[in-house]
Motif scaffolding. Structure first.
Motif, PDB file in Angstrom:
ATOM      1  N   THR A  57      20.321  33.442   3.549  1.00  0.00           N
ATOM      2  CA  THR A  57      19.228  34.308   3.101  1.00  0.00           C
ATOM      3  C   THR A  57      18.311  33.639   2.098  1.00  0.00           C
ATOM      4  OG1 THR A  57      20.677  35.194   1.386  1.00  0.00           O
ATOM      5  CG2 THR A  57      20.612  36.384   3.495  1.00  0.00           C
ATOM      6  N   LYS A  58      18.506  32.353   1.904  1.00  0.00           N
ATOM      7  CA  LYS A  58      17.666  31.619   0.966  1.00  0.00           C
ATOM      8  C   LYS A  58      17.635  30.158   1.384  1.00  0.00           C
ATOM      9  CE  LYS A  58      21.029  32.804  -1.690  1.00  0.00           C
ATOM     10  NZ  LYS A  58      22.007  33.024  -0.666  1.00  0.00           N
ATOM     11  N   GLU A  63      17.625  20.809   1.677  1.00  0.00           N
ATOM     12  CA  GLU A  63      17.333  21.127   3.076  1.00  0.00           C
ATOM     13  C   GLU A  63      15.826  21.207   3.244  1.00  0.00           C
ATOM     14  OE1 GLU A  63      20.874  24.124   4.607  1.00  0.00           O
ATOM     15  OE2 GLU A  63      18.831  24.809   4.598  1.00  0.00           O
ATOM     16  N   PRO A  64      15.343  20.892   4.447  1.00  0.00           N
ATOM     17  CA  PRO A  64      13.930  21.182   4.692  1.00  0.00           C
ATOM     18  C   PRO A  64      13.699  22.684   4.511  1.00  0.00           C
ATOM     19  CG  PRO A  64      14.839  19.803   6.437  1.00  0.00           C
ATOM     20  CD  PRO A  64      15.992  20.255   5.576  1.00  0.00           C
ATOM     21  N   ASP A 101       9.181  22.438  12.746  1.00  0.00           N
ATOM     22  CA  ASP A 101       8.795  23.516  11.838  1.00  0.00           C
ATOM     23  C   ASP A 101      10.044  24.349  11.585  1.00  0.00           C
ATOM     24  OD1 ASP A 101       7.844  25.692  10.457  1.00  0.00           O
ATOM     25  OD2 ASP A 101       6.340  26.260  11.959  1.00  0.00           O
ATOM     26  N   TYR A 102      10.745  24.060  10.496  1.00  0.00           N
ATOM     27  CA  TYR A 102      11.999  24.737  10.189  1.00  0.00           C
ATOM     28  C   TYR A 102      11.797  26.176   9.728  1.00  0.00           C
ATOM     29  CZ  TYR A 102      14.341  20.287  10.764  1.00  0.00           C
ATOM     30  OH  TYR A 102      14.837  19.120  11.291  1.00  0.00           O
ATOM     31  N   GLY A 103      10.557  26.586   9.588  1.00  0.00           N
ATOM     32  CA  GLY A 103      10.264  27.960   9.199  1.00  0.00           C
ATOM     33  C   GLY A 103       9.772  28.817  10.350  1.00  0.00           C
ATOM     34  N   ALA A 104       9.664  28.236  11.548  1.00  0.00           N
ATOM     35  CA  ALA A 104       9.164  28.988  12.703  1.00  0.00           C
ATOM     36  C   ALA A 104      10.114  30.125  13.045  1.00  0.00           C
ATOM     37  CB  ALA A 104       8.997  28.062  13.904  1.00  0.00           C
ATOM     38  N   VAL A 113      20.060  20.558   8.638  1.00  0.00           N
ATOM     39  CA  VAL A 113      20.947  19.526   8.111  1.00  0.00           C
ATOM     40  C   VAL A 113      22.023  19.129   9.122  1.00  0.00           C
ATOM     41  CG1 VAL A 113      22.630  18.980   6.288  1.00  0.00           C
ATOM     42  CG2 VAL A 113      20.561  20.278   5.734  1.00  0.00           C
ATOM     43  N   TYR A 114      22.579  20.092   9.844  1.00  0.00           N
ATOM     44  CA  TYR A 114      23.756  19.848  10.675  1.00  0.00           C
ATOM     45  C   TYR A 114      23.468  19.774  12.176  1.00  0.00           C
ATOM     46  CZ  TYR A 114      25.996  20.911   6.270  1.00  0.00           C
ATOM     47  OH  TYR A 114      26.363  20.898   4.953  1.00  0.00           O
TER      48      TYR A 114
END
Length: 166
Positions: A57-58, A63-64, A101-104, A113-114
């Protein structure tokens, strides 16, 4: 899809153990509000097993950024294995020179990361990904159950209470 829908689904799986650290618990503050899912029919967090899925949740340090610190944003992470991850995502976009885009939202992405360990992620699953997310969670749970049963079939000295201790 609401986070509660995912939680209700996973909580309905046989033998699931949900670890959900809260303020004041024995777990680090960074984990408060997140959810970690294990196959653990004995109700004990496995000592040498990672969760098969998480909801964060955060944004975590190092991390990107996925923009999870914004209200209403969260990320489902599921261990699907390297082979399945490659099937779902194709070549990792960054290996082809394309940024991720890790926020898409509502998009299947490699875990920030994994990914190399076979983890995928979905920020706020929605209409495009909710059915896939549920299917991946069911499969990850079944895989965790098989690993658990395989370990139980071949007990170690640590698992055997009658084994001599050093």
């Amino acid at each position: 899809m609401r986070m509660e829908q995912i939680l209700d689904t996973v909580r309905g799986f046989d033998g699931v153990l949900e670890l959900a650290p809260t303020a004041g618990s024995e777990y680090p503050e960074i984990a408060w509000g997140d959810h970690f899912f294990y196959y653990a029919p004995d109700g004990q967090v496995p000592r040498r097993e990672q969760p098969y899925a998480t909801i964060v949740t955060k944004d975590y340090p190092d991390e990107p950024v996925s923009g999870l610190d914004d209200p209403g944003r969260w990320r489902l992470n599921v261990h699907v294995g390297k082979e399945r991850s490659a099937e779902l995502l194709g070549a990792r976009p960054e290996s082809a020179g394309e940024p991720v885009d890790y926020g898409a939202e509502d998009t299947l992405i490699p875990h920030p990361v994994y990914a190399d360990l076979g983890w995928i992620a979905i920020v706020v699953p929605g209409a495009r990904t909710s059915e896939t997310a549920i299917g991946l969670l069911r499969q990850a749970h079944a895989d965790a159950q098989r690993r658990y049963e395989r370990r139980r079939a071949v007990p170690t000295a640590e698992d055997d209470d009658t084994a001599p201790r050093a």
